[in-house]
Scaffold this motif. Sequence first.
Motif, mmCIF file in Angstrom:
data_model
loop_
_atom_site.group_PDB
_atom_site.id
_atom_site.type_symbol
_atom_site.label_atom_id
_atom_site.label_comp_id
_atom_site.label_asym_id
_atom_site.label_seq_id
_atom_site.Cartn_x
_atom_site.Cartn_y
_atom_site.Cartn_z
ATOM 1 N N GLY A 185 53.285 -67.348 88.706
ATOM 2 C CA GLY A 185 52.520 -68.590 88.697
ATOM 3 C C GLY A 185 52.062 -68.997 87.320
ATOM 4 O O GLY A 185 51.550 -70.098 87.127
ATOM 5 N N ASP A 186 52.252 -68.127 86.331
ATOM 6 C CA ASP A 186 51.840 -68.418 84.960
ATOM 7 C C ASP A 186 53.080 -68.428 84.074
ATOM 8 O O ASP A 186 53.727 -67.399 83.869
ATOM 9 N N LYS A 187 53.420 -69.592 83.557
ATOM 10 C CA LYS A 187 54.607 -69.726 82.718
ATOM 11 C C LYS A 187 54.542 -68.798 81.503
ATOM 12 O O LYS A 187 55.571 -68.352 80.987
ATOM 13 N N LYS B 38 61.759 -64.700 71.502
ATOM 14 C CA LYS B 38 63.186 -64.901 71.735
ATOM 15 C C LYS B 38 63.501 -64.872 73.240
ATOM 16 O O LYS B 38 64.250 -65.714 73.746
ATOM 17 N N SER B 39 62.901 -63.932 73.953
ATOM 18 C CA SER B 39 63.187 -63.819 75.381
ATOM 19 C C SER B 39 62.596 -64.988 76.162
ATOM 20 O O SER B 39 63.181 -65.446 77.145
ATOM 21 N N ALA B 40 61.443 -65.485 75.732
ATOM 22 C CA ALA B 40 60.833 -66.628 76.408
ATOM 23 C C ALA B 40 61.753 -67.849 76.332
ATOM 24 O O ALA B 40 61.945 -68.567 77.322
ATOM 25 N N LYS B 41 62.334 -68.076 75.155
ATOM 26 C CA LYS B 41 63.266 -69.200 74.993
ATOM 27 C C LYS B 41 64.534 -68.970 75.805
ATOM 28 O O LYS B 41 65.088 -69.904 76.405
ATOM 29 N N ILE C 231 60.573 -73.989 90.051
ATOM 30 C CA ILE C 231 61.372 -74.906 89.237
ATOM 31 C C ILE C 231 60.731 -76.286 89.068
ATOM 32 O O ILE C 231 61.310 -77.157 88.410
ATOM 33 N N LYS C 232 59.560 -76.507 89.633
ATOM 34 C CA LYS C 232 58.945 -77.837 89.654
ATOM 35 C C LYS C 232 58.829 -78.454 88.264
ATOM 36 O O LYS C 232 59.264 -79.602 88.039
#
Length: 327
Positions: free
Chosen positions: A231-233, A248-251, A291-292
């Motif tokens: 629930g937390d990006k 790097k992994s977040a991107k 995916i919202k």
Amino acid sequence: MERFLAVDSGKENTKICIKRASGKEKYSIPTRVDEVNILAEPEKDTDILVLDGKAYRIGKGATTYAPKEDSKKSIHHKLSVWAAIAKYCDSNDEINIATGCPLSLCENATYKKEYGEYILPKNEPITVELRTTAGKMKKTFTIKNRMVCPEGSGFIFSNPQKFEKKLVAIIDDGGLNLQVAMFDDCSLVHNLAITRKYGGRIFIDSLTDAINAEFATDFDRKLIESKMYSGDKADRFIRTSEANSKEKSAKFIEAQLTAYVKEVFRIAKEDGKVDPYNIEVYMQGGTSELIKETVQKLYGSDIHFVEEPEFANAEGWLNALLLACGK
């Protein structure tokens, strides 16, 4: 007592909506089933269902998920539905129940009939023993009326007045299946209804593989799933010995999510003829919340997201069942 409920047995969770005197109540249990020793005891969030001399662990503590097959004619789905009835209904109740099967299979009248008879045999008393942390009970129930609905149709059934004389599309992104359907004046447009094995569970599996290949790691699917569905990006990253692995992994994960959403809408447009810019689109299913943000960034805020999307089918099917039974 005559009881009315709807059960949406998904690949990840089984959702239940039941009519009470005080209104509708909603519940959810994981669609996980293990056969265990007949003397097995229940645990927190995990019940034991005894049927025909065999014991099954059902719920959070079970380890075996429903199979990755389009068909829901499996022991996982059957026992999850029966566990829901035993858990939330009383012994000797007459059960009126609605459930669903994938769009592509619901179109097959023979399969639909066989599925209904397998999951919910009518007019035959069913006796089960249910062991929960609150105690042990034996319950007998009979299926009086059953309704098998097309998956993805729940939101339409919940709001029939809203969709009168309108053409709208439903994209139901579940755990295993991605289902796309158009409804014209609340009726399914049969030749445009599609089911593809491309739900959130498939995405998480491919994302886990992609992360492990890209970063030379060996993460388990469960870890990646927990990060994506927290629930937390801000949780969507992994760490390795590389100094910049978090960024790097977040991107990388964001790029994978974007690619997944684009493929969902490519399937919807090319196979289901749903053009998100020219038809009113509603999204539901357990993956829709994940995916919202990406959907609205790519296709605009005109894409509608159903509230409590995981319960959209069960709640709508219950409405349809009550109407069909004259309630």
